[in-house]
Design an enzyme around this catalytic site. Structure first.
Site, PDB file in Angstrom:
ATOM      1  N   HIS A  86       0.845  -1.201   0.000  1.00  0.00           N
ATOM      2  CA  HIS A  86       0.000   0.000   0.000  1.00  0.00           C
ATOM      3  C   HIS A  86       0.876   1.245   0.000  1.00  0.00           C
ATOM      4  CE1 HIS A  86      -3.821   2.049   1.824  1.00  0.00           C
ATOM      5  NE2 HIS A  86      -3.181   2.858   0.998  1.00  0.00           N
ATOM      6  N   HIS A 112      -5.064  -0.300   6.424  1.00  0.00           N
ATOM      7  CA  HIS A 112      -4.503   0.537   7.503  1.00  0.00           C
ATOM      8  C   HIS A 112      -5.354   0.564   8.775  1.00  0.00           C
ATOM      9  CE1 HIS A 112      -7.004   3.591   5.569  1.00  0.00           C
ATOM     10  NE2 HIS A 112      -6.089   3.948   4.677  1.00  0.00           N
ATOM     11  N   ASN A 151      -7.161   3.466  11.105  1.00  0.00           N
ATOM     12  CA  ASN A 151      -7.330   4.686  10.330  1.00  0.00           C
ATOM     13  C   ASN A 151      -8.503   4.534   9.359  1.00  0.00           C
ATOM     14  OD1 ASN A 151      -3.888   4.644  10.478  1.00  0.00           O
ATOM     15  ND2 ASN A 151      -5.023   6.377  11.289  1.00  0.00           N
ATOM     16  N   ARG A 184     -19.725  -1.085  23.125  1.00  0.00           N
ATOM     17  CA  ARG A 184     -21.071  -1.583  22.830  1.00  0.00           C
ATOM     18  C   ARG A 184     -21.352  -1.697  21.338  1.00  0.00           C
ATOM     19  NH1 ARG A 184     -22.291   1.834  27.154  1.00  0.00           N
ATOM     20  NH2 ARG A 184     -22.924   3.513  25.738  1.00  0.00           N
ATOM     21  N   ASP A 229       4.386   4.480  11.465  1.00  0.00           N
ATOM     22  CA  ASP A 229       5.296   5.623  11.335  1.00  0.00           C
ATOM     23  C   ASP A 229       5.367   6.487  12.592  1.00  0.00           C
ATOM     24  OD1 ASP A 229       2.791   6.777  11.251  1.00  0.00           O
ATOM     25  OD2 ASP A 229       3.061   7.789   9.335  1.00  0.00           O
ATOM     26  N   ASP A 253       1.699   3.559   3.143  1.00  0.00           N
ATOM     27  CA  ASP A 253       0.668   4.510   2.690  1.00  0.00           C
ATOM     28  C   ASP A 253       1.319   5.816   2.231  1.00  0.00           C
ATOM     29  OD1 ASP A 253      -1.901   5.302   2.067  1.00  0.00           O
ATOM     30  OD2 ASP A 253      -2.393   5.993   4.079  1.00  0.00           O
ATOM     31  N   LEU A 272      -5.350  13.568   8.844  1.00  0.00           N
ATOM     32  CA  LEU A 272      -4.192  12.930   8.222  1.00  0.00           C
ATOM     33  C   LEU A 272      -4.543  12.469   6.814  1.00  0.00           C
ATOM     34  CD1 LEU A 272      -2.835  10.793  11.200  1.00  0.00           C
ATOM     35  CD2 LEU A 272      -1.725  12.786  10.178  1.00  0.00           C
TER      36      LEU A 272
END
Length: 367
Positions: free
Chosen positions: A53, A205, A208, A216, A237, A262, A296
């Site tokens: 990736h 990932h 993320n 719950r 990272d 990524d 991000l």
């Protein structure tokens, strides 16, 4: 050339050993001390990295129509990743298909391990940097048409299983030999498990852009950690996932993890303004964030950075070899160098707890 290592770490063992390389190949491997004074010494040798990736590097986005991916591939090679899956992020479908046809010859020649499509069949709620107007629901016929444009080179597709049509699309893709990853998804745990039953075998990932670990209402992250049928990608990272969450993933899914970068086009270039998946991104102090939201947006790291981070934390090098070589190769059914006799002389040297050297076909580069 003789190379001595205090630890020769692969997926099976970590012990003193040596290699002899010649003509770009490993021609001998032995345990203990080399039979002659070595030409190079390292505290540790690791097998080369496989990144399933990555979006690019050095100003090149693998999804950019007409662009030469060579500089990005070279940058990853220089940093120890000798096999990589070129990831195409969300774009107009015609552009995605065209870019697949441009990259396919590089897969056939072995310069790329394959192509990964991250979008446009993802959740609007968990889209991250992916432009919302370009997102689509995953109709099986449409996905197969895109896959067929690559002539077998599309190896991995990320999609959100809660979208209409997703389960039949997953089954159809798996039947055509494509690995399906659950990602950019707001699915419940029940839907995520249904996707695994339909054939999904990877998670994009971990933590993320996915539903999480609520006590719950467990989501994709919960299933990723607990379902042994899933491979689990992790960006290590030090920015995308905190160390405590990394340790949780290691504890619960350590034999199924894959480290991924990524990485985006900004990797190797420093701070500035870029674009990914149709969204503007600003990189400041090495961290990529979406302009306007601050979320991000991919990373500017490569696998070498993640491995360095884990080494400084004392993570078992055998596990690192598994996560960066054995497991990603297994996910995509790849034959990759792994410190074996007659393998290409690709390896990563570690000195004083950090990567200090990369060998690509026997050519050593030092940091």
């Amino acid at each position: 050339m003789f190379i001595q290592a205090s630890q020769m770490a692969d997926t099976n063992a970590s012990a003193p050993g040596w290699l002899r390389t010649e003509g770009g190949l490993i021609v001998e491997r032995g345990a203990g001390t080399a039979p002659v004074p070595p030409d190079q010494r390292f505290d540790m040798l690791l097998p080369p990295f496989v990144d399933v990736h990555t979006h690019g590097a050095r100003g090149i986005d693998f999804g950019m129509l007409g662009s030469d991916p060579g500089p990005a591939i070279a940058f990853h090679h220089e940093n120890g990743t000798t096999q990589l899956n070129a990831t195409i992020a969300t774009a107009a479908l015609a552009e995605v298909k065209k870019r697949i046809t441009e990259l396919a010859p590089l897969v056939w020649s072995g310069e790329l391990a394959g192509i990964h499509l991250e979008g446009p069949w993802i959740s609007p709620e968990k889209r991250g940097a992916h432009e919302s107007s370009l997102l689509r629901v995953p109709a099986a016929a449409e996905l197969l048409d895109v896959v067929e444009a690559g002539g077998g080179t599309v190896r991995l597709i990320t999609l959100a299983p809660e979208l209409p049509g997703a389960m039949s699309a997953i089954s159809a893709l798996v039947a055509h030999g494509v690995v399906v990853a659950i990602g950019h998804s707001n699915a419940s745990a029940e839907i995520a498990r249904e996707a695994v039953d339909a054939g999904a075998s990877d998670v994009t990932h971990l933590f993320n852009a996915m539903s999480g670990l609520h006590h719950r209402t467990p989501g994709v992250a919960s299933v990723a950690l607990l379902d042994g049928r899933l491979s689990v990608e992790l960006i290590a990272d030090g920015q995308h996932v905190c160390d405590d969450a990394v340790d949780l993933a290691i504890r619960l899914a350590g034999d199924r993890l894959l480290l991924v970068s990524d990485s985006m086009a900004a990797s190797g270039l420093g701070d500035g303004h870029f674009q990914i998946a149709g969204s503007p991104v600003e990189v400041r102090r090495g961290i990529a964030r979406i302009v306007g939201t601050g979320a991000l947006a991919g990373s500017t790291s490569v696998l070498r950075d993640g491995v360095d981070h884990l080494l400084t934390r004392g993570i078992d090098p055998r596990s690192i070899a598994l996560w960066t070589n054995g497991n990603p190769a297994r996910l995509l059914n790849l034959q990759v160098p792994a410190l074996r006799r007659n393998d290409p002389a690709d390896f990563v040297g570690v000195t004083a707890g950090r990567i200090s050297c990369v060998s690509h076909r026997g050519e050593l580069s030092f940091f």
